[in-house]
Design a protein around this motif. Structure first.
Motif, PDB file in Angstrom:
ATOM      1  N   MET A   1       0.841  -1.192   0.000  1.00 15.81           N
ATOM      2  CA  MET A   1       0.000   0.000   0.000  1.00 15.81           C
ATOM      3  C   MET A   1       0.880   1.246   0.000  1.00 15.81           C
ATOM      4  SD  MET A   1      -3.063  -1.031   2.621  1.00 15.81           S
ATOM      5  CE  MET A   1      -4.058  -2.476   2.339  1.00 15.81           C
ATOM      6  N   ALA A   2       0.383   2.292  -0.634  1.00 10.68           N
ATOM      7  CA  ALA A   2       1.193   3.497  -0.769  1.00 10.68           C
ATOM      8  C   ALA A   2       1.415   4.180   0.562  1.00 10.68           C
ATOM      9  CB  ALA A   2       0.515   4.450  -1.759  1.00 10.68           C
ATOM     10  N   ASN A   3       0.410   4.178   1.399  1.00 13.98           N
ATOM     11  CA  ASN A   3       0.509   4.870   2.682  1.00 13.98           C
ATOM     12  C   ASN A   3       1.330   4.023   3.648  1.00 13.98           C
ATOM     13  OD1 ASN A   3       0.170   6.346   4.990  1.00 13.98           O
ATOM     14  ND2 ASN A   3      -2.012   6.696   4.678  1.00 13.98           N
ATOM     15  N   THR A   4       2.475   4.560   4.076  1.00 16.11           N
ATOM     16  CA  THR A   4       3.352   3.812   4.972  1.00 16.11           C
ATOM     17  C   THR A   4       3.345   4.370   6.385  1.00 16.11           C
ATOM     18  OG1 THR A   4       5.248   5.163   4.288  1.00 16.11           O
ATOM     19  CG2 THR A   4       4.861   3.109   3.086  1.00 16.11           C
ATOM     20  N   VAL A   5       2.501   5.369   6.660  1.00 16.32           N
ATOM     21  CA  VAL A   5       2.392   5.893   8.022  1.00 16.32           C
ATOM     22  C   VAL A   5       1.800   4.805   8.904  1.00 16.32           C
ATOM     23  CG1 VAL A   5       1.325   7.648   9.483  1.00 16.32           C
ATOM     24  CG2 VAL A   5       2.102   8.242   7.171  1.00 16.32           C
ATOM     25  N   PRO A   6       2.469   4.453  10.020  1.00 12.63           N
ATOM     26  CA  PRO A   6       1.944   3.347  10.830  1.00 12.63           C
ATOM     27  C   PRO A   6       0.679   3.724  11.579  1.00 12.63           C
ATOM     28  CG  PRO A   6       3.815   4.370  11.928  1.00 12.63           C
ATOM     29  CD  PRO A   6       3.717   5.009  10.560  1.00 12.63           C
TER      30      PRO A   6
ATOM     31  N   VAL B   1      -5.472 -10.055   7.312  1.00  8.18           N
ATOM     32  CA  VAL B   1      -5.681  -9.180   6.151  1.00  8.18           C
ATOM     33  C   VAL B   1      -4.389  -8.497   5.704  1.00  8.18           C
ATOM     34  CG1 VAL B   1      -8.097  -8.816   6.782  1.00  8.18           C
ATOM     35  CG2 VAL B   1      -6.361  -7.160   7.545  1.00  8.18           C
ATOM     36  N   GLY B   2      -3.256  -8.917   6.258  1.00  6.35           N
ATOM     37  CA  GLY B   2      -1.970  -8.424   5.787  1.00  6.35           C
ATOM     38  C   GLY B   2      -1.592  -7.034   6.251  1.00  6.35           C
ATOM     39  N   LEU B   3      -2.098  -6.621   7.403  1.00  7.39           N
ATOM     40  CA  LEU B   3      -1.811  -5.271   7.893  1.00  7.39           C
ATOM     41  C   LEU B   3      -0.999  -5.257   9.181  1.00  7.39           C
ATOM     42  CD1 LEU B   3      -5.260  -3.511   7.289  1.00  7.39           C
ATOM     43  CD2 LEU B   3      -3.167  -3.268   5.938  1.00  7.39           C
ATOM     44  N   VAL B   4      -0.590  -6.409   9.675  1.00  6.72           N
ATOM     45  CA  VAL B   4       0.035  -6.442  10.990  1.00  6.72           C
ATOM     46  C   VAL B   4       1.336  -5.639  11.022  1.00  6.72           C
ATOM     47  CG1 VAL B   4       1.392  -8.567  10.675  1.00  6.72           C
ATOM     48  CG2 VAL B   4       0.485  -7.976  12.943  1.00  6.72           C
ATOM     49  N   ASP B   5       2.039  -5.580   9.906  1.00  3.84           N
ATOM     50  CA  ASP B   5       3.295  -4.828   9.871  1.00  3.84           C
ATOM     51  C   ASP B   5       3.082  -3.324   9.871  1.00  3.84           C
ATOM     52  OD1 ASP B   5       4.769  -7.159   9.871  1.00  3.84           O
ATOM     53  OD2 ASP B   5       4.959  -7.246   7.693  1.00  3.84           O
ATOM     54  N   ARG B   6       1.859  -2.893   9.684  1.00  7.10           N
ATOM     55  CA  ARG B   6       1.558  -1.460   9.722  1.00  7.10           C
ATOM     56  C   ARG B   6       1.071  -1.000  11.092  1.00  7.10           C
ATOM     57  NH1 ARG B   6      -2.237   0.498   5.089  1.00  7.10           N
ATOM     58  NH2 ARG B   6      -2.030   2.365   6.392  1.00  7.10           N
ATOM     59  N   LEU B   7       1.084  -1.889  12.068  1.00 10.89           N
ATOM     60  CA  LEU B   7       0.632  -1.539  13.410  1.00 10.89           C
ATOM     61  C   LEU B   7       1.821  -1.287  14.326  1.00 10.89           C
ATOM     62  CD1 LEU B   7      -2.302  -4.035  14.040  1.00 10.89           C
ATOM     63  CD2 LEU B   7      -2.469  -1.566  13.691  1.00 10.89           C
ATOM     64  N   GLU B   8       1.853  -0.116  14.909  1.00 15.93           N
ATOM     65  CA  GLU B   8       2.842   0.201  15.947  1.00 15.93           C
ATOM     66  C   GLU B   8       2.195  -0.077  17.305  1.00 15.93           C
ATOM     67  OE1 GLU B   8       5.097   4.084  17.889  1.00 15.93           O
ATOM     68  OE2 GLU B   8       4.324   4.203  15.837  1.00 15.93           O
ATOM     69  N   LEU B   9       2.846  -0.916  18.105  1.00 13.79           N
ATOM     70  CA  LEU B   9       2.292  -1.291  19.405  1.00 13.79           C
ATOM     71  C   LEU B   9       2.673  -0.257  20.454  1.00 13.79           C
ATOM     72  CD1 LEU B   9       3.142  -5.116  19.385  1.00 13.79           C
ATOM     73  CD2 LEU B   9       1.188  -3.921  18.353  1.00 13.79           C
TER      74      LEU B   9
ATOM     75  N   LEU C   1     -10.140  -2.144   5.442  1.00 17.88           N
ATOM     76  CA  LEU C   1      -8.932  -1.499   4.942  1.00 17.88           C
ATOM     77  C   LEU C   1      -8.063  -2.490   4.171  1.00 17.88           C
ATOM     78  CD1 LEU C   1      -7.221   1.137   4.958  1.00 17.88           C
ATOM     79  CD2 LEU C   1      -6.126   0.268   7.043  1.00 17.88           C
ATOM     80  N   GLY C   2      -7.960  -3.709   4.688  1.00 18.11           N
ATOM     81  CA  GLY C   2      -7.139  -4.721   4.039  1.00 18.11           C
ATOM     82  C   GLY C   2      -7.875  -5.528   2.986  1.00 18.11           C
ATOM     83  N   GLN C   3      -9.123  -5.118   2.686  1.00 14.00           N
ATOM     84  CA  GLN C   3      -9.948  -5.821   1.704  1.00 14.00           C
ATOM     85  C   GLN C   3     -10.029  -7.319   2.031  1.00 14.00           C
ATOM     86  OE1 GLN C   3      -8.516  -4.801  -2.228  1.00 14.00           O
ATOM     87  NE2 GLN C   3      -8.817  -2.614  -1.899  1.00 14.00           N
ATOM     88  N   GLY C   4     -10.247  -7.587   3.323  1.00 12.83           N
ATOM     89  CA  GLY C   4     -10.324  -8.961   3.789  1.00 12.83           C
ATOM     90  C   GLY C   4     -11.679  -9.580   3.556  1.00 12.83           C
TER      91      GLY C   4
ATOM     92  N   ARG D   1      -4.834 -22.103  13.194  1.00 14.03           N
ATOM     93  CA  ARG D   1      -4.531 -21.176  12.103  1.00 14.03           C
ATOM     94  C   ARG D   1      -3.251 -20.414  12.417  1.00 14.03           C
ATOM     95  NH1 ARG D   1      -8.395 -20.096   8.204  1.00 14.03           N
ATOM     96  NH2 ARG D   1      -7.453 -18.091   7.679  1.00 14.03           N
ATOM     97  N   GLU D   2      -2.515 -20.071  11.374  1.00  9.66           N
ATOM     98  CA  GLU D   2      -1.259 -19.342  11.573  1.00  9.66           C
ATOM     99  C   GLU D   2      -1.479 -18.047  12.345  1.00  9.66           C
ATOM    100  OE1 GLU D   2       2.358 -17.250   8.994  1.00  9.66           O
ATOM    101  OE2 GLU D   2       0.775 -18.362   7.961  1.00  9.66           O
ATOM    102  N   SER D   3      -2.540 -17.322  12.007  1.00  7.50           N
ATOM    103  CA  SER D   3      -2.811 -16.052  12.679  1.00  7.50           C
ATOM    104  C   SER D   3      -3.100 -16.245  14.155  1.00  7.50           C
ATOM    105  CB  SER D   3      -3.989 -15.336  12.013  1.00  7.50           C
ATOM    106  OG  SER D   3      -5.161 -16.134  12.067  1.00  7.50           O
TER     107      SER D   3
END
Length: 209
Positions: free
Chosen positions: A1-6, A28-36, A83-86, A198-200
């Motif tokens: 995705m173009a937006n890389t702001v976490p 939905v492939g968004l876990v790397d975009r989450l800042e904990l 958002l992740g088109q899940g 499940r992996e998730s």
């Protein structure tokens, strides 16, 4: 995705509601975009850092990449899925209502489990209400009994309702091993195993060191 702001999520590793959101993000492939963000949600000693974004002071609270706060887990999971088109929630029809109802059942198990835990872990011993605890534990058992009697629910394609029930069962393993839900509800144990494996659902998360 173009937006890389976490995006940011107020995080506790033992919160089953936070886990719902993290599993959703993984699916939905968004876990790397989450800042904990470290959080200490407590029913008495309230975390002012969370309150600045969520007046309820609860986790999970998600701050989107455009700075808007979303809560609770039901809202966040649906937002991430969109958002992740899940495919965790059908757009309409019977499967949507089934998934949402099953999500409510899973959340209800978690609500009962957390309220019973607060009564023993937070409330002073002299003020504890045994009947309250027993009532919440009974709500867990009646919910598990329903799932035991309806194994066909676990034959659906993985959706938000099954995800939530999986997180509820995970939390019972974590906090209520004495309930021995697998031994007491063997059909549920068999039916839910593909969800729990499940992996998730197998992922673990921790705050950065």
């Amino acid at each position: 995705m173009a937006n890389t702001v976490p995006m940011k999520i107020f995080f506790s590793p033992t919160s089953p509601y936070v886990r719902k959101c993290m599993v959703t993000a993984h699916e939905v492939g968004l876990v790397d975009r989450l800042e904990l963000l470290p959080a200490s949600a407590h029913p008495v000693t309230r975390d002012q850092a969370i309150i600045a974004s969520n007046p309820l002071g609860k986790v999970p609270t998600l701050v989107s990449d455009d700075g808007h706060a979303l809560y609770d887990s039901r809202v966040i999971c649906e937002y991430l899925n969109d958002l992740g088109q899940g495919r965790l929630l059908a757009k309409d029809g019977a499967l949507r209502w089934e998934a949402l109802t099953l999500q409510s059942l899973g959340d209800g198990i978690l609500d009962a489990a957390l309220l019973a835990r607060y009564e023993t872990a937070v409330r002073p011993e002299a003020l504890r209400w045994t009947d309250w605890i027993q009532g919440k534990i009974d709500a867990i058992h009646t919910s598990l009994r329903y799932l035991e009697e309806h194994p066909e629910l676990f034959q659906r394609d993985f959706h938000l309702g099954l995800l939530t029930v999986g997180c509820a069962l995970w939390y019972l393993d974590l906090r209520y091993p004495d309930l021995a839900w697998r031994q007491n509800y063997p059909q549920l144990a068999r039916a839910s195993e593909p969800v729990l494996q499940r992996e998730s659902m197998q992922q673990t998360w921790a705050l950065p060191a």
